[in-house]
Design an enzyme around this catalytic site. Structure first.
Site, mmCIF file in Angstrom:
data_model
loop_
_atom_site.group_PDB
_atom_site.id
_atom_site.type_symbol
_atom_site.label_atom_id
_atom_site.label_comp_id
_atom_site.label_asym_id
_atom_site.label_seq_id
_atom_site.Cartn_x
_atom_site.Cartn_y
_atom_site.Cartn_z
ATOM 1 C CB SER A 188 -4.330 8.147 -10.269
ATOM 2 O OG SER A 188 -3.980 6.784 -10.486
ATOM 3 C CE1 TYR A 207 -2.437 8.987 -15.210
ATOM 4 C CE2 TYR A 207 -1.818 7.185 -13.754
ATOM 5 C CZ TYR A 207 -2.783 8.032 -14.262
ATOM 6 O OH TYR A 207 -4.093 7.924 -13.844
#
Length: 700
Positions: free
Chosen positions: A577, A590
């Site tokens: 990501s 995250y």
């Protein structure tokens, strides 16, 4: 073949109501598809059918006789009308005037296009003269195991007469071609009451003047042979009786899972090969028997079998009573080297001055006592079909050795078919393989938007794909969608929790058995969470780390084990990501887990390089469409963080990017394809950002 139960009987599927309104070519198609629907009648791609039809000549307007015959390379079970070649019968008969004798029969194939009716582009097969010169309207040429067992027996001619009397004749072995067509014509003219012929070491021809009669005759002749074998072999042990006992189904797959990656690596020197495992009863009866090693060494008989299975199989030195798989793996390179040397010696003994160059000397068929059969080929369908052909050969050996002595195709005849210049020309006309042909990919999170898009891209480029996901329903739906468009051979699924060590190991065992191993791992399974740090619970933190860090470690560790066992390199692609490089508010768990992924990839790139294992990262951002992590709370939380609603979030992300463009799953799939393909063969330890531009995520 040797059972007499009702289930073993061939079923007459002809429907008069359907056939009533059909033209003769349509009846030919109908008959062909019915015959090809039962593999006891003919194998995939084997045999052919024909009809002689009166047609209006498009040039002269006169009514002429036209041969409709299955075109080269077709399959009678799946053929369509455009799969038939059409040729003028008068021109086919005129070919007899230009035939210069058996030494020149191959040149007759070059004359067949001159006989084409109505500019049909479908190429006529080598068997066209056999159909043309039989003086009957309808002809079937099938490869039923029961009849080939007769054809491959030492006293084939006597057995044919015993079973059929004068109804079916017999011709000695002759390679398919123009001369055999003349032999068949001569037989028909000399035996006008005969309804067909057994070709030694080859197959069955039957004929009639009506499409339905021809179909029913073919069934009758095959069933008669089946029933005869059942009566003759009842109570007799097959292949000399049992020597080994089968392992349990679970243990058979476990042995195959250990053996197949190592074997696959050894046979993938010229191109990547895909494996297929088969442990059906017919295979186990054979590999567990007293006589199977001697029978296997004789090779197959029918040319269709032989072309797909090579001169002989490789018998793996596994003892199911000892379970000596580690010993087998240690000595497997010696076995493979010996097979290659034997195949090369066969080539050198039999080659002609104009023979094509030596082809891949590796075995196609591997037989493992107590376990089953493994086949390797350039793609999954071919590997599966090669196995089906060897099962046909097993059935033939069972029948022939049960009533007589099985006889394989003579070595020189086998070579002359395998290295036939006409077959070589056909191989040279085959389309160029796709970039990922022969490659096997495991995609975790395979039911999500990015996972399914990546799987589809790989399938489109020729790969086999195993989809792994924790959601069984989504997994099944995704697999159904992809297999419906790319074929069932190339798509497999496994329900897997990436945080479960045993489940991950089991998934790799499954992909090893289903495809032979793995070449590409796309580690994509994921979740997302959003919370202020003071509201981030330990459970939430740990869940992110378990799935996005530990999960990536587990699937990569098992991938490395298989890739090293194969020894042919590979590619690992992490879908991380933008947040692994650029911090984001209210997402500490995250972002930290994604950063862990990226650093793990760097470490693995260092470890894998010496083995040709490349490890790279794709960093997406804001892929909303089709993504599972953008469902439910994550979407609401991110919208809240940025002060917008669900509908405005995608627009906000798009406007935030430097390029002002949305990012879709297909965009990530393109990057994942690049990093798995040979286009990036010299890249490892790299990151590709697919985020429409975000300066905080620049890698340098």
């Amino acid at each position: 073949m040797t059972k007499t139960s009702a289930a073993s009987r061939l079923e007459n599927l002809w429907d008069d109501s359907r056939a009533a309104s059909m033209s003769e070519p349509e009846k030919l198609l109908y008959r062909s598809n019915l015959l090809g629907s039962d593999k006891r009648i003919t194998n995939y791609g084997g045999g052919n059918t024909s009809a002689k039809v009166m047609e209006k000549d498009p040039l002269t307007g006169e009514t002429v006789e036209v041969l409709w015959v299955k075109g080269s390379g077709g399959d009678v079970g799946s053929i369509k009308v455009d799969g038939f070649a059409t040729l003028y019968m008068d021109k086919l008969n005129a070919l007899k005037g230009v035939y210069r004798g058996v030494e020149f029969e191959d040149e007759m194939v070059g004359y067949l296009p001159h006989c084409t009716f109505n500019l049909n582009p479908r190429a006529a097969s080598i068997d066209t003269p056999l159909h043309a010169y039989v003086p009957k309207k309808h002809v079937d040429h099938m490869h039923p195991d029961a009849v080939i067992a007769i054809a491959a027996a030492k006293n084939s001619r006597a057995l044919t007469a015993e079973i059929y009397g004068d109804e079916i004749g017999w011709l000695p072995w002759k390679r398919p071609g123009y001369e055999l067509g003349l032999w068949l014509e001569k037989f028909c003219l000399e035996n006008p009451e005969a309804k067909g012929v057994v070709l030694e070491s080859h197959g069955l021809f039957t004929w009639a003047d009506d499409a339905k009669d021809c179909y029913e005759l073919t069934l009758e002749i095959i069933q008669k042979a089946t029933d005869w074998f059942a009566a003759k072999t009842e109570g007799k042990p097959a292949f000399g009786g049992a020597q080994h006992e089968s392992l349990s189904a679970e243990d058979r797959r476990a042995v195959a899972a250990k053996l197949m990656p190592a074997a696959r690596g050894m046979v993938s020197g010229i191109q990547h090969m895909v494996g297929h495992f088969d442990d059906q009863d017919a295979v186990l009866d054979f590999v567990n028997s007293q006589d199977f090693v001697a029978l296997a060494a004789l090779g197959t008989s029918c040319p269709d079998h032989f072309l797909r299975t090579k001169i002989r199989p490789l018998v793996v030195a596994f003892d199911p009573a000892k379970g000596n798989i580690d010993e087998v793996l240690a000595h497997l390179p010696e076995q493979v080297a010996a097979y290659r040397a034997d195949y090369t010696a066969y080539y050198d003994r039999c080659k002609h001055d104009n023979s094509p160059a030596l082809r891949d000397p590796n075995a196609v068929v591997w037989l493992v006592p107590g376990v089953g059969m493994i086949t390797f080929a350039k793609d999954k369908a071919t590997a599966r079909i090669s196995g089906e052909f060897y099962v046909n050969a097993i059935n033939v050996m069972r029948g022939a050795s049960g009533v007589s002595e099985y006889v394989g195709l003579p070595e020189q005849e086998a070579f002359d078919i395998e290295y036939w210049l006409l077959e070589e020309a056909k191989l040279q006309r085959m389309p160029k393989p796709k970039p990922l042909a022969g490659r096997v990919a495991l995609v975790t999170g395979g039911a999500g938007g990015i996972g399914s898009a990546t799987a589809e891209k790989y399938l489109a480029e020729g790969a086999c794909v195993m989809l792994a996901d924790i959601n069984a329903d989504s997994l099944a739906a995704t697999a159904e969608n992809l297999s419906g468009r790319y074929g069932k051979d190339v798509v497999r699924t496994v329900q897997m929790n990436v945080t479960d060590d045993a489940a991950v190991a089991a998934a790799y065992a499954e992909i090893a058995v289903e495809f032979g191993g793995v070449d590409i791992l796309v580690s994509n399974a994921g979740i997302a969470s959003s919370a202020r740090v003071e509201e981030t619970t330990l459970d939430l933190w740990q869940k992110n780390m378990d799935i996005l860090s530990t999960g990536y470690f587990l699937v990569s560790r098992e991938a490395f084990k298989v890739l090293r066992a194969q020894g042919i390199g590979g590619a690992v692609v992490f879908v991380a990501s933008k947040n692994g490089l650029a911090a984001s508010p209210n997402a500490s768990a995250y972002c930290t887990a994604k950063a862990s992924e990226i650093h793990l990839a760097r470490c693995l790139a260092l470890e894998g390089a010496e083995a040709g294992i490349r490890v790279n990262v794709v960093n997406p951002d804001a892929v909303l469409r089709g993504s599972k992590i953008w469902e439910g709370e994550w979407l609401e939380q991110r919208a809240s963080t940025y002060g917008t609603d669900k509908e405005g979030l995608e627009e906000m992300y798009r406007n935030r990017s430097m390029l002002k463009r949305s990012v879709f799953p297909e965009d990530i799939a393109e990057a994942a394809y690049f990093l798995a393909s040979d286009l990036s063969a010299k890249s490892t330890g790299n990151i590709i950002n697919v985020d429409a531009g975000n300066k905080e995520a620049f890698t340098r």
